[in-house]
Design an enzyme around this catalytic site. Structure first.
Site, PDB file in Angstrom:
ATOM      1  N   HIS A   1      59.184  32.036  11.258  1.00 44.64           N
ATOM      2  CA  HIS A   1      58.448  32.539  10.088  1.00 44.64           C
ATOM      3  C   HIS A   1      56.945  32.288  10.203  1.00 44.64           C
ATOM      4  O   HIS A   1      56.150  32.800   9.408  1.00 44.64           O
ATOM      5  CB  HIS A   1      58.991  31.896   8.811  1.00 44.64           C
ATOM      6  CG  HIS A   1      59.038  32.825   7.645  1.00 44.64           C
ATOM      7  ND1 HIS A   1      58.074  33.799   7.416  1.00 44.64           N
ATOM      8  CD2 HIS A   1      59.935  32.959   6.639  1.00 44.64           C
ATOM      9  CE1 HIS A   1      58.382  34.459   6.322  1.00 44.64           C
ATOM     10  NE2 HIS A   1      59.503  33.982   5.834  1.00 44.64           N
TER      11      HIS A   1
ATOM     12  N   ASP B   1      57.220  37.949   9.364  1.00 42.76           N
ATOM     13  CA  ASP B   1      57.615  37.919   7.963  1.00 42.76           C
ATOM     14  C   ASP B   1      58.864  38.776   7.763  1.00 42.76           C
ATOM     15  O   ASP B   1      59.265  39.553   8.641  1.00 42.76           O
ATOM     16  CB  ASP B   1      56.478  38.421   7.075  1.00 42.76           C
ATOM     17  CG  ASP B   1      55.278  37.487   7.119  1.00 42.76           C
ATOM     18  OD1 ASP B   1      55.489  36.260   7.216  1.00 42.76           O
ATOM     19  OD2 ASP B   1      54.134  37.985   7.095  1.00 42.76           O
TER      20      ASP B   1
END
Length: 387
Positions: free
Chosen positions: A360, A364
């Site tokens: 992450h 995204d």
């Protein structure tokens, strides 16, 4: 002329390896490229060929010992006809070579190193022991206290059996923990209709096996669709290097292969230039040799994205762990026939789940979703009439 045999670097994230077996004894002749020893590192057992021909004069690291990469393992006295390899200008004294300290690692006294070796501690395990000596160095007293505590923990209670980690199990454990501590994992899951591919595969698999010498499984189709999606979304084909994102031009697909005692990830290199049949052939070859433990060190290095075929174990979906320093990994569930609503009709289709675990820090949820949609479109858009 002396040829140095060293613990190879089997991948960017690999820090050490364990000697499993020597095929030659000191004083025996060895030919260039002849199998010299077996090592275990980064979840694999692999045979290391001799870098040159001559006499094996010194074995510095014995079977069962774990040492950092690039540590000298042995010396070969080259023959006159074979002096093309690395020369060791100053051979180490006879006996076990000391570990090469990694950058930022603490140095340890010879007494501590000898004690750690005697009790089977790995270099990484030694680095994690709190030290009470000057500048935090581990003293012999610190090490003895650690060993005593470890042995207490290892005493089985009634109804228990203690099974120590094998080198492969320990390597897997350390890599999994390091990956979870390094990358904030998130997982996105999408469902894909494999009916067209299943029909094509059923019709062509016998002729394909006869022509190309390998089975036609679902994996080449998924690999090809993934490669095409990686071309469109290059941030998924990336490494994380400290605080930088390195986008990789070449697409090297790691293929997780389950073994009886662990897991190995050979790498299908240059996948962006391969046809479906070439993907099938090379993947089959890598998988077969991985199970036979006949991979070369270079064949487990350089992966930029990893596929994990969960379906081979009957798993429908899971959350795979990223292979460091890659940015993402894709788990593929079993292809199963089940009722699906298409329009206003319930029909039977061959379905699978695609499970994308991603770092992450780099990717995204929106990009992860677009990437999965691209793979799904590639699979569901397959033309079953194609030759």
């Amino acid at each position: 002329m002396t040829i140095e045999v060293v613990m190879p670097q089997m991948g960017q994230s690999v820090a050490e390896g364990t000697v499993i077996q020597w095929f030659k004894q000191e004083g025996e002749p060895v030919e260039q490229d002849e199998a010299l020893l077996t090592i275990n590192t980064d979840k694999i057992d692999v045979e290391i060929p001799s870098p040159g021909g001559g006499i094996l004069t010194r074995v510095l690291v014995q079977a069962g010992e774990t040492v950092p990469v690039l540590t000298p393992l042995a010396y070969i006295e080259a023959r006159e006809t074979d002096r093309r390899r690395t020369v060791s200008p100053s051979p180490a004294p006879h006996g076990r070579a000391g570990p090469i300290p990694e950058e930022g690692a603490r140095l340890h006294s010879p007494a501590v190193l000898e004690l750690a070796e005697r009790h089977g501690l790995t270099p990484s395990e030694l680095q994690e022991i709190p030290g009470t000596g000057r500048d935090g160095r581990v003293t012999k007293k610190d090490l003895l206290a650690y060993i005593e505590q470890r042995e207490k923990v290892a005493v089985p209670r009634a109804g228990e059996e203690i099974i120590p980690f094998t080198p492969m199990r320990r390597a897997i454990a350390e890599h999994m923990v390091r990956s979870k501590q390094t990358s904030p994992h998130a997982t996105a899951i999408i469902e894909a209709d494999m009916t067209s591919i299943a029909q094509f595969r059923e019709r062509e698999k016998a002729a394909f096996a006869e022509r190309w010498g390998c089975p036609l499984t679902f994996m080449p189709f998924i690999t090809q669709a993934t490669v095409r999606a990686l071309k469109k979304y290059p941030w998924l084909n990336a490494w994380v290097d400290s605080d930088r994102i390195v986008l990789k031009q070449e697409i090297n697909i790691g293929i997780a292969v389950a073994l009886a005692d662990g897991l190995i990830v050979p790498v299908l290199k240059g996948a962006e230039a391969l046809s479906l049949s070439e993907i099938a052939q090379r993947s089959d070859d890598l998988t077969r040799r991985a199970r036979e433990k006949h991979l070369m060190p270079t064949e487990v290095q350089g992966g930029t994205f990893t596929l994990n075929n969960l379906g081979v174990s009957g798993i429908l979906l899971a959350t795979p762990i990223i292979v460091q320093p890659q940015a993402a990994t894709l788990g593929i569930g079993a292809v199963a026939r089940r009722p699906i609503v298409v329009g206003n009709v319930v029909t039977i289709r061959s379905m699978t789940y695609l499970c994308l675990s991603f770092d992450h820090r780099v990717i995204d949820g929106a990009m992860a979703g677009q990437f999965l949609q691209e793979i799904k479109a590639g699979l569901e858009g397959f033309d079953p009439t194609r030759k």
